[in-house]
Design a protein around this motif. Sequence first.
Motif, PDB file in Angstrom:
ATOM      1  N   THR A  19       0.805  -1.234   0.000  1.00  0.00           N
ATOM      2  CA  THR A  19       0.000   0.000   0.000  1.00  0.00           C
ATOM      3  C   THR A  19       0.830   1.272   0.000  1.00  0.00           C
ATOM      4  O   THR A  19       0.267   2.359  -0.184  1.00  0.00           O
ATOM      5  N   GLN A  20       2.133   1.182   0.207  1.00  0.00           N
ATOM      6  CA  GLN A  20       2.926   2.388   0.448  1.00  0.00           C
ATOM      7  C   GLN A  20       2.949   3.353  -0.737  1.00  0.00           C
ATOM      8  O   GLN A  20       2.918   4.577  -0.551  1.00  0.00           O
ATOM      9  N   ARG A  21       2.980   2.847  -1.974  1.00  0.00           N
ATOM     10  CA  ARG A  21       3.055   3.736  -3.129  1.00  0.00           C
ATOM     11  C   ARG A  21       1.786   4.579  -3.278  1.00  0.00           C
ATOM     12  O   ARG A  21       1.846   5.807  -3.391  1.00  0.00           O
ATOM     13  N   LYS A  22       0.630   3.919  -3.256  1.00  0.00           N
ATOM     14  CA  LYS A  22      -0.624   4.658  -3.393  1.00  0.00           C
ATOM     15  C   LYS A  22      -0.873   5.542  -2.184  1.00  0.00           C
ATOM     16  O   LYS A  22      -1.364   6.673  -2.319  1.00  0.00           O
ATOM     17  N   ALA A  23      -0.549   5.039  -1.002  1.00  0.00           N
ATOM     18  CA  ALA A  23      -0.789   5.816   0.221  1.00  0.00           C
ATOM     19  C   ALA A  23       0.002   7.118   0.204  1.00  0.00           C
ATOM     20  O   ALA A  23      -0.523   8.188   0.542  1.00  0.00           O
ATOM     21  N   THR A  68       7.354   4.720 -16.825  1.00  0.00           N
ATOM     22  CA  THR A  68       7.763   6.122 -16.859  1.00  0.00           C
ATOM     23  C   THR A  68       8.748   6.349 -17.997  1.00  0.00           C
ATOM     24  O   THR A  68       9.479   5.444 -18.412  1.00  0.00           O
ATOM     25  N   GLY A  69       8.768   7.576 -18.519  1.00  0.00           N
ATOM     26  CA  GLY A  69       9.683   7.919 -19.582  1.00  0.00           C
ATOM     27  C   GLY A  69      11.055   8.283 -19.038  1.00  0.00           C
ATOM     28  O   GLY A  69      11.349   8.095 -17.857  1.00  0.00           O
ATOM     29  N   ARG A  70      11.886   8.828 -19.887  1.00  0.00           N
ATOM     30  CA  ARG A  70      13.217   9.242 -19.504  1.00  0.00           C
ATOM     31  C   ARG A  70      13.560  10.555 -20.189  1.00  0.00           C
ATOM     32  O   ARG A  70      13.063  10.862 -21.266  1.00  0.00           O
ATOM     33  N   VAL A  71      14.416  11.330 -19.563  1.00  0.00           N
ATOM     34  CA  VAL A  71      14.923  12.557 -20.162  1.00  0.00           C
ATOM     35  C   VAL A  71      16.439  12.421 -20.281  1.00  0.00           C
ATOM     36  O   VAL A  71      17.055  11.632 -19.560  1.00  0.00           O
ATOM     37  N   PRO A  72      17.067  13.170 -21.177  1.00  0.00           N
ATOM     38  CA  PRO A  72      18.521  13.062 -21.361  1.00  0.00           C
ATOM     39  C   PRO A  72      19.296  13.375 -20.090  1.00  0.00           C
ATOM     40  O   PRO A  72      18.837  14.130 -19.219  1.00  0.00           O
ATOM     41  N   ALA A  73      20.479  12.836 -19.979  1.00  0.00           N
ATOM     42  CA  ALA A  73      21.304  13.018 -18.788  1.00  0.00           C
ATOM     43  C   ALA A  73      21.674  14.480 -18.575  1.00  0.00           C
ATOM     44  O   ALA A  73      21.839  14.933 -17.434  1.00  0.00           O
ATOM     45  N   ALA A 104      11.282   1.298 -13.615  1.00  0.00           N
ATOM     46  CA  ALA A 104       9.986   1.444 -14.285  1.00  0.00           C
ATOM     47  C   ALA A 104       9.003   2.283 -13.487  1.00  0.00           C
ATOM     48  O   ALA A 104       8.055   2.832 -14.048  1.00  0.00           O
ATOM     49  N   VAL A 105       9.202   2.406 -12.165  1.00  0.00           N
ATOM     50  CA  VAL A 105       8.259   3.166 -11.338  1.00  0.00           C
ATOM     51  C   VAL A 105       8.850   4.473 -10.824  1.00  0.00           C
ATOM     52  O   VAL A 105       8.141   5.276 -10.221  1.00  0.00           O
ATOM     53  N   CYS A 106      10.148   4.693 -11.037  1.00  0.00           N
ATOM     54  CA  CYS A 106      10.778   5.919 -10.531  1.00  0.00           C
ATOM     55  C   CYS A 106      10.341   7.109 -11.380  1.00  0.00           C
ATOM     56  O   CYS A 106      10.624   7.171 -12.581  1.00  0.00           O
ATOM     57  N   ALA A 149       9.121  -0.606  -2.896  1.00  0.00           N
ATOM     58  CA  ALA A 149       7.840  -1.316  -2.888  1.00  0.00           C
ATOM     59  C   ALA A 149       7.773  -2.378  -3.971  1.00  0.00           C
ATOM     60  O   ALA A 149       7.094  -3.397  -3.809  1.00  0.00           O
ATOM     61  N   VAL A 150       8.469  -2.168  -5.082  1.00  0.00           N
ATOM     62  CA  VAL A 150       8.376  -3.112  -6.205  1.00  0.00           C
ATOM     63  C   VAL A 150       9.568  -4.043  -6.299  1.00  0.00           C
ATOM     64  O   VAL A 150       9.552  -4.985  -7.089  1.00  0.00           O
TER      65      VAL A 150
END
Length: 460
Positions: free
Chosen positions: A199-203, A293-298, A391-393, A420-421
């Motif tokens: 539950t920690q992510r949604k909470a 989630t997507g990514r942006v350049p460094a 994937a979740v960050c 959590a994952v």
Amino acid sequence: MANAQKTCVSNAETTCKTSAVLPMKAGWLIIPVLGLMLLAAHFLRFGDAWLAAAIVITSALCFSRLGWARIVCSLALFLGSFLWIQTGIDFVQMRMAVGVPWGRLAVIMGSVSLFSLTGAWVLSTEKAAARFDKGCSTAISQASVFVLTCGGLWLCRVMPQNMKLLLADRFVPGSGAVEVLCIAGYAAWLCGLLLNKHTQRKARSYAWGFFSVVFFGQLALGLFGFTTFLMTGDLHLPVPALIVAGPLFRGSGFFMLILFSVSVLLAGSAWCSHLCYIGAWDDRLSRMRKGKTGRVPAWVGKVRIAIAVSVFAVALGLNLAGVEVIVAVWLAALFGLAGVAVMFFVSSRLKLMVHCSAFCPLGVMSNLLGKISPWRLRFSNDCTKCNACAAVCRYNAITPERLEKGSPSFSCSLCRDCTAVCKHGAAQIQLFGVASPKVTHLFVVIVTSLHAVFLGVARM
């Protein structure tokens, strides 16, 4: 370490089984309940009806099955016994001063104190623990959050001499005691959710959003003329960067900057993922679309630092140049609107918190001061590079390269979504380099307590 992390109490079941100990019968609860009622009567007698009401509500927790409620009620009775002793001493001294008998009064007050201690003892027995079996593995942490929230809000309530910080006290004098109790109860409940991997992510996301709604809801009411909902009755721009840029421009007004700095030292960069009133917008917009989630350049990280340096330099330059306040306000408003545009048009599309991780100057300050704080997120040798955490960050802090290095990038906000994952227990919150279930509990206790106190007093 991974096995220990997997079985961490943050993964605990909602109900714990006690070995061969029969639960306490309900009849025994009359002792702690009466003990709390006597405390309520004491405060009612001295004119604090709202505090008495708060204690009566607390006594109702004795009829729950919540592990943290047992600890809270027991602690209240234990502290109450000292109150009875002090009250008895004061009464005895008064009687001695006027030369009237005091022996029977001393016996009565001592007996009441003993009765309060008996109630605390009843709740501390193994049979009581067997009865209060819901969430017992997180009970100490939840009770700690309850106590810290009560203490923090009570200090906010009594320390200011010329201002009432709690809304309840502003509308009904004295009722702040009940507000403190309600927020503390909410904090204890939230702590349990944040210590559960499922539950920690949604909470966290919903609690953070709730805080933002309360904050901006009060601001909206202030704009409509209900100035009671504002901190001082004066309006300020709700742009986080102004916490630093404002004092640089004015050369004064460092209270919010000091509060921000202390919060970051206590909770690290988790300020950005739990306490920032506008960051919750970025979080919610980044969750509008499903998928990874997507990514942006460094190089975006360097741009982010450049934006922060520029904003703070401009604020200081405006001060040195003697620019009028109205000009600074318009520049700050335009900068804030640009940030909102980033949320709506970039964060929502990339499913990434681009405003927080690539634009916000205050986020840079939080990450920078977070390096002074002892809290860290690290990936142990048990990491299999499955990339579930990446994937979740939503802070663009975890990449395959960072997993190889064993630590997230500078933009990490200690949101713990990755923990959590992670099925291998490799993503760990560390304190001075140590990772353990107790460290995780301590971290959650601190950030939850800060969230609850901010919920009660944070407003423009």
